[in-house]
Design an enzyme around this catalytic site. Sequence first.
Site, PDB file in Angstrom:
ATOM      1  N   ASN A   1     -43.238  24.410 -43.893  1.00  0.00           N
ATOM      2  CA  ASN A   1     -42.894  24.278 -45.316  1.00  0.00           C
ATOM      3  C   ASN A   1     -44.141  24.086 -46.179  1.00  0.00           C
ATOM      4  OD1 ASN A   1     -40.220  24.712 -45.027  1.00  0.00           O
ATOM      5  ND2 ASN A   1     -39.531  22.682 -45.658  1.00  0.00           N
TER       6      ASN A   1
ATOM      7  N   ALA B   1     -45.716  34.958 -58.025  1.00  0.00           N
ATOM      8  CA  ALA B   1     -46.171  33.925 -58.966  1.00  0.00           C
ATOM      9  C   ALA B   1     -45.049  33.591 -59.940  1.00  0.00           C
ATOM     10  CB  ALA B   1     -47.385  34.429 -59.722  1.00  0.00           C
ATOM     11  N   GLY B   2     -45.064  32.400 -60.482  1.00  0.00           N
ATOM     12  CA  GLY B   2     -44.016  32.026 -61.418  1.00  0.00           C
ATOM     13  C   GLY B   2     -44.128  30.592 -61.862  1.00  0.00           C
TER      14      GLY B   2
ATOM     15  N   CYS C   1     -36.372  20.910 -50.618  1.00  0.00           N
ATOM     16  CA  CYS C   1     -37.265  20.714 -49.470  1.00  0.00           C
ATOM     17  C   CYS C   1     -38.762  20.802 -49.734  1.00  0.00           C
ATOM     18  CB  CYS C   1     -36.850  21.642 -48.346  1.00  0.00           C
ATOM     19  SG  CYS C   1     -35.284  21.095 -47.645  1.00  0.00           S
TER      20      CYS C   1
ATOM     21  N   LYS D   1     -40.189  17.643 -51.516  1.00  0.00           N
ATOM     22  CA  LYS D   1     -40.116  16.402 -50.733  1.00  0.00           C
ATOM     23  C   LYS D   1     -40.921  16.512 -49.431  1.00  0.00           C
ATOM     24  CE  LYS D   1     -35.918  16.676 -47.893  1.00  0.00           C
ATOM     25  NZ  LYS D   1     -36.561  16.959 -46.621  1.00  0.00           N
TER      26      LYS D   1
HETATM   27  N1  LIG Z   1     -31.068  22.288 -47.666  1.00  0.00           N
HETATM   28  C1  LIG Z   1     -31.778  23.108 -46.926  1.00  0.00           C
HETATM   29  O1  LIG Z   1     -31.848  24.273 -47.224  1.00  0.00           O
HETATM   30  C2  LIG Z   1     -32.514  22.636 -45.726  1.00  0.00           C
HETATM   31  C3  LIG Z   1     -32.568  21.295 -45.396  1.00  0.00           C
HETATM   32  N2  LIG Z   1     -33.270  20.865 -44.304  1.00  0.00           N
HETATM   33  C4  LIG Z   1     -33.277  19.456 -43.939  1.00  0.00           C
HETATM   34  O2  LIG Z   1     -31.984  19.141 -43.398  1.00  0.00           O
HETATM   35  C5  LIG Z   1     -31.584  17.816 -43.762  1.00  0.00           C
HETATM   36  C6  LIG Z   1     -30.246  17.858 -44.470  1.00  0.00           C
HETATM   37  O3  LIG Z   1     -30.403  18.562 -45.672  1.00  0.00           O
HETATM   38  P1  LIG Z   1     -29.145  18.997 -46.556  1.00  0.00           P
HETATM   39  O4  LIG Z   1     -28.182  19.699 -45.675  1.00  0.00           O
HETATM   40  O5  LIG Z   1     -29.657  19.684 -47.756  1.00  0.00           O
HETATM   41  O6  LIG Z   1     -28.576  17.537 -46.911  1.00  0.00           O
HETATM   42  P2  LIG Z   1     -27.481  17.053 -47.939  1.00  0.00           P
HETATM   43  O7  LIG Z   1     -28.064  15.867 -48.588  1.00  0.00           O
HETATM   44  O8  LIG Z   1     -26.991  18.202 -48.761  1.00  0.00           O
HETATM   45  O9  LIG Z   1     -26.251  16.616 -47.009  1.00  0.00           O
HETATM   46  C7  LIG Z   1     -26.278  15.543 -46.141  1.00  0.00           C
HETATM   47  C8  LIG Z   1     -24.838  15.213 -45.750  1.00  0.00           C
HETATM   48  O10 LIG Z   1     -24.869  14.153 -44.812  1.00  0.00           O
HETATM   49  C9  LIG Z   1     -23.769  13.287 -45.066  1.00  0.00           C
HETATM   50  N3  LIG Z   1     -23.984  11.964 -44.465  1.00  0.00           N
HETATM   51  C10 LIG Z   1     -24.803  10.965 -44.857  1.00  0.00           C
HETATM   52  N4  LIG Z   1     -24.699   9.903 -44.044  1.00  0.00           N
HETATM   53  C11 LIG Z   1     -23.799  10.240 -43.095  1.00  0.00           C
HETATM   54  C12 LIG Z   1     -23.253   9.572 -41.973  1.00  0.00           C
HETATM   55  N5  LIG Z   1     -23.625   8.336 -41.653  1.00  0.00           N
HETATM   56  N6  LIG Z   1     -22.350  10.207 -41.217  1.00  0.00           N
HETATM   57  C13 LIG Z   1     -21.938  11.463 -41.519  1.00  0.00           C
HETATM   58  N7  LIG Z   1     -22.416  12.149 -42.572  1.00  0.00           N
HETATM   59  C14 LIG Z   1     -23.332  11.551 -43.353  1.00  0.00           C
HETATM   60  C15 LIG Z   1     -23.702  13.268 -46.583  1.00  0.00           C
HETATM   61  O11 LIG Z   1     -22.438  12.819 -47.025  1.00  0.00           O
HETATM   62  C16 LIG Z   1     -23.973  14.733 -46.909  1.00  0.00           C
HETATM   63  O12 LIG Z   1     -22.778  15.486 -46.945  1.00  0.00           O
HETATM   64  C17 LIG Z   1     -32.744  17.264 -44.592  1.00  0.00           C
HETATM   65  O13 LIG Z   1     -33.595  16.551 -43.755  1.00  0.00           O
HETATM   66  C18 LIG Z   1     -33.450  18.506 -45.102  1.00  0.00           C
HETATM   67  O14 LIG Z   1     -34.818  18.285 -45.348  1.00  0.00           O
HETATM   68  C19 LIG Z   1     -33.907  21.737 -43.466  1.00  0.00           C
HETATM   69  C20 LIG Z   1     -33.875  23.073 -43.730  1.00  0.00           C
HETATM   70  C21 LIG Z   1     -33.150  23.640 -44.855  1.00  0.00           C
HETATM   71  O1  LIG Z   2     -36.790  23.166 -45.357  1.00  0.00           O
HETATM   72  C1  LIG Z   2     -36.063  23.749 -46.139  1.00  0.00           C
HETATM   73  O2  LIG Z   2     -35.179  23.233 -46.797  1.00  0.00           O
HETATM   74  C2  LIG Z   2     -36.219  25.208 -46.394  1.00  0.00           C
HETATM   75  O3  LIG Z   2     -37.131  25.356 -47.512  1.00  0.00           O
HETATM   76  C3  LIG Z   2     -37.341  26.694 -47.936  1.00  0.00           C
HETATM   77  O4  LIG Z   2     -36.117  27.306 -48.326  1.00  0.00           O
HETATM   78  P1  LIG Z   2     -35.451  27.104 -49.777  1.00  0.00           P
HETATM   79  O5  LIG Z   2     -35.935  25.831 -50.378  1.00  0.00           O
HETATM   80  O6  LIG Z   2     -33.998  27.319 -49.600  1.00  0.00           O
HETATM   81  O7  LIG Z   2     -35.955  28.298 -50.680  1.00  0.00           O
HETATM   82  P2  LIG Z   2     -37.199  29.304 -50.715  1.00  0.00           P
HETATM   83  O8  LIG Z   2     -36.680  30.672 -50.758  1.00  0.00           O
HETATM   84  O9  LIG Z   2     -38.213  28.987 -49.715  1.00  0.00           O
HETATM   85  O10 LIG Z   2     -37.785  28.965 -52.166  1.00  0.00           O
HETATM   86  C4  LIG Z   2     -38.300  27.691 -52.468  1.00  0.00           C
HETATM   87  C5  LIG Z   2     -38.880  27.698 -53.861  1.00  0.00           C
HETATM   88  O11 LIG Z   2     -40.073  28.477 -53.926  1.00  0.00           O
HETATM   89  C6  LIG Z   2     -39.991  29.400 -54.991  1.00  0.00           C
HETATM   90  N1  LIG Z   2     -40.756  30.621 -54.617  1.00  0.00           N
HETATM   91  C7  LIG Z   2     -40.514  31.243 -53.432  1.00  0.00           C
HETATM   92  C8  LIG Z   2     -41.250  32.353 -53.063  1.00  0.00           C
HETATM   93  C9  LIG Z   2     -42.253  32.846 -53.915  1.00  0.00           C
HETATM   94  O12 LIG Z   2     -42.958  33.840 -53.633  1.00  0.00           O
HETATM   95  N2  LIG Z   2     -42.488  32.199 -55.080  1.00  0.00           N
HETATM   96  C10 LIG Z   2     -41.757  31.088 -55.463  1.00  0.00           C
HETATM   97  O13 LIG Z   2     -42.005  30.526 -56.544  1.00  0.00           O
HETATM   98  C11 LIG Z   2     -38.506  29.648 -55.183  1.00  0.00           C
HETATM   99  O14 LIG Z   2     -38.224  30.116 -56.475  1.00  0.00           O
HETATM  100  C12 LIG Z   2     -37.944  28.268 -54.920  1.00  0.00           C
HETATM  101  O15 LIG Z   2     -38.018  27.475 -56.081  1.00  0.00           O
HETATM  102  C13 LIG Z   2     -37.912  27.481 -46.755  1.00  0.00           C
HETATM  103  O16 LIG Z   2     -38.099  28.845 -47.144  1.00  0.00           O
HETATM  104  C14 LIG Z   2     -36.994  27.409 -45.542  1.00  0.00           C
HETATM  105  O17 LIG Z   2     -37.582  28.073 -44.439  1.00  0.00           O
HETATM  106  C15 LIG Z   2     -36.771  25.946 -45.182  1.00  0.00           C
HETATM  107  O18 LIG Z   2     -35.858  25.822 -44.117  1.00  0.00           O
END
Ligand SMILES: NC(=O)C1=CN([C@@H]2O[C@H](COP(=O)(O)OP(=O)(O)OC[C@H]3O[C@@H](n4cnc5c(N)ncnc54)[C@H](O)[C@@H]3O)[C@@H](O)[C@H]2O)C=CC1
Ligand SMILES: O=C(O)[C@H]1O[C@H](OP(=O)(O)OP(=O)(O)OC[C@H]2O[C@@H](n3ccc(=O)[nH]c3=O)[C@H](O)[C@@H]2O)[C@H](O)[C@@H](O)[C@@H]1O
Length: 435
Positions: A207, A251-252, A259, A262
């Site tokens: 990331n 660029a933007g 993610c 954080k």
């Molecule tokens: N959102 C994304 O695209 C991505 C997220 N991640 C990572 O995955 C993790 C989860 O992210 P999100 O899915 O976005 O989280 P989120 O914050 O959207 O959802 C977390 C869920 O866990 C539930 N929860 C909390 N405490 C609980 C408990 N004790 N038992 C059962 N459920 C419980 C909440 O109610 C909520 O529905 C984070 O660490 C994030 O950094 C990794 C890759 C992609």
């Molecule tokens: O850990 C995570 O949560 C995830 O974070 C990103 O996924 P995501 O946040 O869903 O979206 P991206 O498509 O990566 O875009 C992130 C941000 O970068 C910006 N971006 C992306 C690409 C680019 O060329 N320029 C740019 O400004 C997007 O507009 C957006 O605001 C990573 O791409 C995933 O691989 C990862 O699992």
Amino acid sequence: MNICVVGTGYVGLVSGVCFSELGNHVTCVDVDEQKIAKLTEGKSPIYEPGIEDLIQKNLHKNRLLFTTDLKQAMESAQIVIIAVGTPRKQNGEADLTYIEKVAESIGQHLKSYKVIITKSTVPVGTGKIVKEIIRRHAGEVEFDVASNPEFLREGSAIYDTLNMERAVIGVESEKAAELLIGLHKPLTSNIVLTNIETAEMIKYASNAFLATKISFINEIANVCELLGADVTKVAEGMGYDKRIGHAFLQAGIGYGGSCFPKDTSALVAIAEKAGYDFRIVKDVEQVNKEQRSKVIDKLKVALKNELYGKRIAVLGLAFKPNTDDMRDAPSVDVIPILQNEGAEVVAYDPVANENAQKVIPNLEIADTMQEAIINSDAIMILTDWKEFKEIDLTEVSKLVKQKIIIDGRNIFSNEHMEQMGFYYASIGRKTVSFN
Ligand SMILES: NC(=O)C1=CN([C@@H]2O[C@H](COP(=O)(O)OP(=O)(O)OC[C@H]3O[C@@H](n4cnc5c(N)ncnc54)[C@H](O)[C@@H]3O)[C@@H](O)[C@H]2O)C=CC1
Ligand SMILES: O=C(O)[C@H]1O[C@H](OP(=O)(O)OP(=O)(O)OC[C@H]2O[C@@H](n3ccc(=O)[nH]c3=O)[C@H](O)[C@@H]2O)[C@H](O)[C@@H](O)[C@@H]1O
């Protein structure tokens, strides 16, 4: 395989649904009763293309279940996946409160051997903490912990999971390795098997590297503006070099989302705790912060420094297209600044309007794009939705008060804007002025 997924946010829900699509029996658990009720009816609490069809299909096939009862969900599971949130604390570190709470509950309900996987993004060393907590509550029951970070992108989460580029598996035992390789084999042949600490680090490194690419091209964009070069052409020219690649050189307005912001600050904190000053990532964060205000500066130039009483149509609220996620979206920073300067902001997003109103106070939302831009003094593009790229500029010309577009996503070409007679300021390219 029988799988229990704890947490039905993006990651928990998408991986649960995709593992059931592959024929596994999956029970997804959440403490949020409303979410579980909705999911049980086959409705998705998040906007994600394709997810609702898969939820309904797999519910119907009786291989996907939603519940608030962790004990019952764990009973027959061989694998328990932790997918709860790890938000940013005030000091930049990842908050492990939810992880620790879940580990405690898993320990309390553990009655037979299972592999407990952490899929949430967690600081290096968290696997050990999870193991200690479970051990404290599980007595003598045998178990393994593992790290299996998630790399899906919001907006293409189902595709990314079912066409995984790699699976990273951090384990301490052969038994756990075998089980997890078996689980991921149908998804990818690129399986990186390593120890837990390395797997945890791969996620942050990935990331932070992607965020670095974005801040790098944004700095190139800023220099392009000073010298009359065009960043989109620079990115294209760089991208053909396979060692660089085309991806993440757009660029933007800077990156947002749940993610990158954080995880970059968590990586800086992880390094600091280990006694290392991670200078590059600190700069990446600073560049990203400053990048957000560029569109405001450009708007002020276009409106001759007078925002008071001006009607600004903001197109795009979500942090990126194809999602209704507002976490760390640029619009959350930009809109209040415009409002404070006395501008009348009317916004429109194809799907994030409702979520945006929860996080941006006094936000006026239009029902349609046309309604947002009518009589506007300037249009500001903050999200690169396809719908905006396909906008009919002749119609726009007739609706607006002034033909000014400030584009934080470079969705139009300067040539087209010049032909259409717009004032058009984008990122890293010459501003097209009125003749
Ligand atoms: N959102 C994304 O695209 C991505 C997220 N991640 C990572 O995955 C993790 C989860 O992210 P999100 O899915 O976005 O989280 P989120 O914050 O959207 O959802 C977390 C869920 O866990 C539930 N929860 C909390 N405490 C609980 C408990 N004790 N038992 C059962 N459920 C419980 C909440 O109610 C909520 O529905 C984070 O660490 C994030 O950094 C990794 C890759 C992609
Ligand atoms: O850990 C995570 O949560 C995830 O974070 C990103 O996924 P995501 O946040 O869903 O979206 P991206 O498509 O990566 O875009 C992130 C941000 O970068 C910006 N971006 C992306 C690409 C680019 O060329 N320029 C740019 O400004 C997007 O507009 C957006 O605001 C990573 O791409 C995933 O691989 C990862 O699992």
